[in-house]
Design an enzyme around this catalytic site. Sequence first.
Site, PDB file in Angstrom:
ATOM      1  N   CYS A 116       0.815  -1.225   0.000  1.00 44.86           N
ATOM      2  CA  CYS A 116       0.000   0.000   0.000  1.00 44.86           C
ATOM      3  C   CYS A 116       0.845   1.270   0.000  1.00 44.86           C
ATOM      4  O   CYS A 116       0.333   2.355  -0.269  1.00 44.86           O
ATOM      5  CB  CYS A 116      -0.942   0.009   1.190  1.00 44.86           C
ATOM      6  SG  CYS A 116      -1.934  -1.482   1.281  1.00 44.86           S
ATOM      7  N   HIS A 256      -3.352   6.894   3.167  1.00 47.92           N
ATOM      8  CA  HIS A 256      -3.769   5.623   2.563  1.00 47.92           C
ATOM      9  C   HIS A 256      -5.129   5.244   3.133  1.00 47.92           C
ATOM     10  O   HIS A 256      -5.371   5.378   4.338  1.00 47.92           O
ATOM     11  CB  HIS A 256      -2.728   4.550   2.864  1.00 47.92           C
ATOM     12  CG  HIS A 256      -3.199   3.183   2.505  1.00 47.92           C
ATOM     13  ND1 HIS A 256      -3.728   2.885   1.266  1.00 47.92           N
ATOM     14  CD2 HIS A 256      -3.246   2.023   3.219  1.00 47.92           C
ATOM     15  CE1 HIS A 256      -4.070   1.608   1.237  1.00 47.92           C
ATOM     16  NE2 HIS A 256      -3.797   1.070   2.400  1.00 47.92           N
ATOM     17  N   ASN A 286     -10.249  -0.386   0.236  1.00 48.63           N
ATOM     18  CA  ASN A 286      -8.788  -0.276   0.255  1.00 48.63           C
ATOM     19  C   ASN A 286      -8.247  -0.746  -1.096  1.00 48.63           C
ATOM     20  O   ASN A 286      -8.369  -1.919  -1.446  1.00 48.63           O
ATOM     21  CB  ASN A 286      -8.248  -1.161   1.401  1.00 48.63           C
ATOM     22  CG  ASN A 286      -6.742  -1.130   1.510  1.00 48.63           C
ATOM     23  OD1 ASN A 286      -6.041  -0.638   0.635  1.00 48.63           O
ATOM     24  ND2 ASN A 286      -6.234  -1.686   2.598  1.00 48.63           N
TER      25      ASN A 286
END
Length: 329
Positions: A116, A256, A286
């Site tokens: 990520c 994020h 996500n």
Amino acid sequence: MQNNTGSMILGTGVSIPPKVLTNGDLEKIVDTSDEWIQTRTGMQVRHIVDDKLNNSDLASEAAQNALQAAGVAAEEIDTIVVATVTGDVTFPSTACYVQDKIGAINAAAFDIQAACSGFIFGLGIADSFINTGQGKKILVIGSEVLTRIVDWKDRSTCVLFGDAAGAAVIGPSNGDGRGILATFMKTDGRLTELLCMPGGGSKFPAEVALRENLNNIKMEGPEVFKAAVRAMGDAAMHIMEKAGISAEDIDLMIPHQANKRIIDATARRMKLPAEKVYVNLQDYGNTSAASIPVALDEAKDKGLLKEGDVCVMVAFGGGFTWGSAAIRI
Ligand code: UT7
């Protein structure tokens, strides 16, 4: 505030697959509820690819949109960096497919893997390449098709992820103080097993991975949560120090998009009010390496980032990896 920047973002673009998966849809697949997902994560819907779309399709569309926004031709690109954990194939890199699809015939192309945090790591590489003269026009792309590697029987992970790509064209700054102020990257490889996909590589090849159910995302959610809160806070503090800025100088923080509660904790540590924190995980879930470039493009589109504004991006992911970047728009 530091204002001697060597590189800047010339344009951004995204690719979002049209198909949508709601919390209600997930209730029909696993034992979960809209209420649990919303209260524990903040997520409502995510976009997912159909059978025909692959990672390099999303990455290429995002790249083309970024090139158009930047007013840069594909032939001018000298480097393509694709950050992903869900590349089309094990090798060659997804960046090679992107190069072909967009016609960036003069580029060197390679993937990076920082989960990520991948887009932030890519920005750091692009900034260094430009500062050292290695590159002049660089495409940094975060692109993921995570819904192809989730275990649809595991409610603790399958409700979390979505598919998307976001891209940015990076070029030399024009010396007016706008651009990438600083980047920061960090890794702790002692914690690899808390968030990973063990199978499908050379250690557990596809056949073994299928037999042993290793071919999907494994995550120790609560452990990862605690590490994420700690690392995102650290990454935020580091970047403010490195860029010579304080919380008052920040116009927008783009974290994020893994969990609203992690984002809130990071904002509290930075002493940032909610209106200075960009959140869109309710719409995408996500999307790993794609989450920050998608949010950046969206925030710009919504007029939340004007010329001269300072934006701080903060990421955390498997590895563990974490990082941050400060830019003046
Ligand atoms: O993107 C990079 C890094 N990733 C992250 O940063 C993610 C970090 N982790 C998280 O965001 C959170 O840990 C999760 C959202 C994954 C889980 O939230 P949590 O509050 O940590 O839940 P938990 O894992 O502690 O589970 C609490 C309960 C458990 O039930 P019991 O044992 O208390 O009866 C789980 O079985 O919630 C249950 N549960 C669910 N219930 C309904 C877990 N997943 C679900 C679900 N629906 N989807």
